[in-house]
Design a protein around this motif. Structure first.
Motif, PDB file in Angstrom:
ATOM      1  N   LYS A  34     -13.156  14.093   9.792  1.00 49.14           N
ATOM      2  CA  LYS A  34     -13.094  14.499   8.386  1.00 49.14           C
ATOM      3  C   LYS A  34     -12.308  15.799   8.176  1.00 49.14           C
ATOM      4  N   ASP A  35     -12.089  16.551   9.264  1.00 43.08           N
ATOM      5  CA  ASP A  35     -11.355  17.811   9.168  1.00 43.08           C
ATOM      6  C   ASP A  35      -9.846  17.602   9.156  1.00 43.08           C
ATOM      7  N   PHE A  36      -9.399  16.384   9.457  1.00 41.86           N
ATOM      8  CA  PHE A  36      -7.969  16.101   9.541  1.00 41.86           C
ATOM      9  C   PHE A  36      -7.473  15.451   8.257  1.00 41.86           C
ATOM     10  N   LEU A  37      -6.283  15.850   7.837  1.00 40.12           N
ATOM     11  CA  LEU A  37      -5.649  15.314   6.634  1.00 40.12           C
ATOM     12  C   LEU A  37      -4.544  14.357   7.047  1.00 40.12           C
ATOM     13  N   LYS A  38      -4.598  13.120   6.530  1.00 40.34           N
ATOM     14  CA  LYS A  38      -3.562  12.129   6.823  1.00 40.34           C
ATOM     15  C   LYS A  38      -2.473  12.211   5.769  1.00 40.34           C
ATOM     16  N   SER A  39      -1.234  12.310   6.237  1.00 39.23           N
ATOM     17  CA  SER A  39      -0.076  12.343   5.353  1.00 39.23           C
ATOM     18  C   SER A  39       1.009  11.469   5.958  1.00 39.23           C
ATOM     19  N   GLY A  40       1.190  10.274   5.402  1.00 38.58           N
ATOM     20  CA  GLY A  40       2.155   9.340   5.966  1.00 38.58           C
ATOM     21  C   GLY A  40       1.759   8.941   7.368  1.00 38.58           C
ATOM     22  N   ASP A  41       2.655   9.174   8.321  1.00 36.32           N
ATOM     23  CA  ASP A  41       2.402   8.816   9.714  1.00 36.32           C
ATOM     24  C   ASP A  41       1.951  10.013  10.546  1.00 36.32           C
ATOM     25  N   SER A  42       1.356  10.996   9.907  1.00 35.50           N
ATOM     26  CA  SER A  42       0.811  12.122  10.660  1.00 35.50           C
ATOM     27  C   SER A  42      -0.609  12.414  10.193  1.00 35.50           C
ATOM     28  N   ARG A  86       0.288  32.851  11.146  1.00 36.00           N
ATOM     29  CA  ARG A  86      -0.014  32.495  12.532  1.00 36.00           C
ATOM     30  C   ARG A  86      -1.173  31.513  12.587  1.00 36.00           C
ATOM     31  N   GLY A  87      -1.065  30.543  13.481  1.00 35.89           N
ATOM     32  CA  GLY A  87      -2.136  29.572  13.647  1.00 35.89           C
ATOM     33  C   GLY A  87      -1.676  28.418  14.514  1.00 35.89           C
ATOM     34  N   PHE A  88      -2.498  27.366  14.556  1.00 36.78           N
ATOM     35  CA  PHE A  88      -2.174  26.172  15.331  1.00 36.78           C
ATOM     36  C   PHE A  88      -2.345  24.946  14.436  1.00 36.78           C
ATOM     37  N   ASN A  89      -1.326  24.101  14.409  1.00 35.67           N
ATOM     38  CA  ASN A  89      -1.444  22.786  13.791  1.00 35.67           C
ATOM     39  C   ASN A  89      -1.921  21.809  14.856  1.00 35.67           C
ATOM     40  N   ILE A  90      -3.045  21.159  14.604  1.00 36.32           N
ATOM     41  CA  ILE A  90      -3.637  20.212  15.542  1.00 36.32           C
ATOM     42  C   ILE A  90      -3.384  18.800  15.024  1.00 36.32           C
ATOM     43  N   PHE A  91      -2.736  17.974  15.834  1.00 38.80           N
ATOM     44  CA  PHE A  91      -2.397  16.604  15.441  1.00 38.80           C
ATOM     45  C   PHE A  91      -3.163  15.599  16.293  1.00 38.80           C
ATOM     46  N   ILE A  92      -3.656  14.546  15.646  1.00 36.40           N
ATOM     47  CA  ILE A  92      -4.174  13.367  16.343  1.00 36.40           C
ATOM     48  C   ILE A  92      -3.388  12.162  15.838  1.00 36.40           C
ATOM     49  N   HIS A  94      -2.227   9.085  13.804  1.00 37.78           N
ATOM     50  CA  HIS A  94      -2.417   8.978  12.354  1.00 37.78           C
ATOM     51  C   HIS A  94      -3.296   7.808  11.912  1.00 37.78           C
ATOM     52  N   ASN A  95      -3.270   6.687  12.629  1.00 36.57           N
ATOM     53  CA  ASN A  95      -4.057   5.534  12.162  1.00 36.57           C
ATOM     54  C   ASN A  95      -5.252   5.235  13.061  1.00 36.57           C
ATOM     55  N   LEU A 220       1.643  10.938  24.097  1.00 36.66           N
ATOM     56  CA  LEU A 220       2.468  11.383  22.978  1.00 36.66           C
ATOM     57  C   LEU A 220       1.719  11.174  21.669  1.00 36.66           C
ATOM     58  N   VAL A 221       1.879  12.118  20.748  1.00 34.92           N
ATOM     59  CA  VAL A 221       1.210  12.065  19.448  1.00 34.92           C
ATOM     60  C   VAL A 221       2.278  12.125  18.364  1.00 34.92           C
ATOM     61  N   ASN A 222       2.137  11.257  17.360  1.00 32.52           N
ATOM     62  CA  ASN A 222       3.111  11.190  16.275  1.00 32.52           C
ATOM     63  C   ASN A 222       2.914  12.354  15.314  1.00 32.52           C
ATOM     64  N   LEU A 223       4.005  13.110  15.047  1.00 31.56           N
ATOM     65  CA  LEU A 223       3.963  14.199  14.079  1.00 31.56           C
ATOM     66  C   LEU A 223       4.424  13.755  12.698  1.00 31.56           C
ATOM     67  N   GLY A 224       5.007  12.569  12.630  1.00 28.42           N
ATOM     68  CA  GLY A 224       5.512  12.061  11.360  1.00 28.42           C
ATOM     69  C   GLY A 224       6.729  11.187  11.590  1.00 28.42           C
ATOM     70  N   SER A 225       7.002  10.291  10.667  1.00 26.16           N
ATOM     71  CA  SER A 225       8.147   9.394  10.803  1.00 26.16           C
ATOM     72  C   SER A 225       8.713   9.077   9.423  1.00 26.16           C
ATOM     73  N   GLY A 226       9.919   8.534   9.431  1.00 22.09           N
ATOM     74  CA  GLY A 226      10.571   8.183   8.174  1.00 22.09           C
ATOM     75  C   GLY A 226      11.959   7.656   8.424  1.00 22.09           C
ATOM     76  N   ASN A 227      12.640   7.266   7.355  1.00 25.03           N
ATOM     77  CA  ASN A 227      13.994   6.759   7.496  1.00 25.03           C
ATOM     78  C   ASN A 227      14.956   7.654   6.719  1.00 25.03           C
ATOM     79  N   GLY A 228      16.226   7.635   7.124  1.00 23.25           N
ATOM     80  CA  GLY A 228      17.243   8.449   6.478  1.00 23.25           C
ATOM     81  C   GLY A 228      18.630   7.972   6.870  1.00 23.25           C
ATOM     82  N   TRP A 229      19.627   8.659   6.353  1.00 32.08           N
ATOM     83  CA  TRP A 229      21.009   8.238   6.591  1.00 32.08           C
ATOM     84  C   TRP A 229      21.474   8.822   7.922  1.00 32.08           C
ATOM     85  N   TRP A 230      21.047   8.211   8.989  1.00 30.49           N
ATOM     86  CA  TRP A 230      21.397   8.672  10.319  1.00 30.49           C
ATOM     87  C   TRP A 230      21.463   7.503  11.282  1.00 30.49           C
ATOM     88  N   GLN A 231      21.956   7.781  12.444  1.00 32.94           N
ATOM     89  CA  GLN A 231      21.891   6.838  13.557  1.00 32.94           C
ATOM     90  C   GLN A 231      21.116   7.557  14.645  1.00 32.94           C
TER      91      GLN A 231
END
Length: 258
Positions: A34-42, A86-92, A94-95, A220-231
């Motif tokens: 409950k302490d973690f906030l889900k935003s997209g794929d993170s 200053r602080g630490f971002n803790i990621f788990i 996302h799903n 490995l833990v996902n920090l976020g994902s998305g699409n854009g104009w790149w290869q």
């Protein structure tokens, strides 16, 4: 200068001089799903270390499953959103739902409050530099880890920590340098003039979970994902190897400094 030797002599086990410094517990607690906030794929939470000197973080997931894989990234720049510098971002992941909480321990170079009787040592300036009752950062082992040229979500590394149980019944993990990677997931199939496409990619960071009592699994833990104009290309965005340190947490309290 203060030195401690074992009965056989040889090199000193402990040396405390005027230059002696150590990391001591400054803050600890539990993180629940409950302490973690889900935003997209993170999915993340933030631990504030404002006002500390040189904080480092030790983590211990209580669960023995893949849902518990976790990573910690330091934040050292000012953020108008988080209101701190200053602080630490803790990621788990996302799903995944975190079934068991994650213990965290922040150690810092500072002078903790005295905790009653014990062995005390002062430097030439009269500053208390050692107190046997302080909660010190105690490292029991370290392991250097190498990845293949490209990151692979299906190829995690396992570290056998059974040999260190004789030193501690409660082991945590400290990763001083967390590498990041990009992983090309798929092509979105939208073409634009010039031959570019929209690619879907993920940013990843290395973390870990406890496979069982005697196995740390590097992951490995996902920090976020998305699409854009790149290869996009899969690969590490930070070079070099990394280290996992095992930390003795016997006697280190939770809920400290909160």
């Amino acid at each position: 200068m203060f030195k401690i030797f074992n009965a056989d002599g040889g090199a000193p086990l402990v040396t405390i001089s005027n230059q002696y410094q150590n990391f001591h517990l400054r803050k600890s607690g539990l993180l629940h799903d409950k302490d973690f906030l889900k935003s997209g794929d993170s999915k993340s939470t933030f631990i504030d270390t404002k006002g500390m000197n040189y904080p480092v973080i030790v983590l211990k997931p209580r669960g023995y499953d893949y849902n518990s894989k976790v990573t910690a990234l330091p934040l050292t720049e000012k953020s108008v959103y988080q209101g701190t510098d200053r602080g630490f971002n803790i990621f788990i992941w996302h799903n995944f739902a975190l079934k068991d909480p994650i213990e965290y321990y922040i150690f810092d170079i500072w002078q903790p409050p005295e905790r009653g009787a014990g062995l005390k040592l002062w430097n030439d300036k009269g500053e208390l530099v050692y107190h046997s009752a302080w909660y010190r950062l105690k490292l029991v082992s370290f392991h250097e880890l190498f990845y293949d040229q490209s990151p692979d979500l299906k190829k995690d590394y396992k570290v056998d920590i059974s040999a260190y149980r004789k030193y501690s019944n409660n082991l945590g993990v400290f990763i001083p340098y967390v590498r990041r990677a990009m992983l090309h997931l798929y092509n979105s199939g939208v073409y634009v003039p010039g031959g570019f496409t929209t690619d879907y990619a993920a940013e990843l960071a290395e973390g870990f979970f406890f496979r069982d009592e005697n196995t740390v699994q590097h992951a490995l833990v996902n920090l976020g994902s998305g699409n854009g104009w790149w290869q996009s290309m899969s690969g590490w965005t930070t070079p070099g190897s990394t280290y996992i340190f095992m930390v003795d947490l016997d006697g280190i309290p939770l809920g400290y400094g909160n």
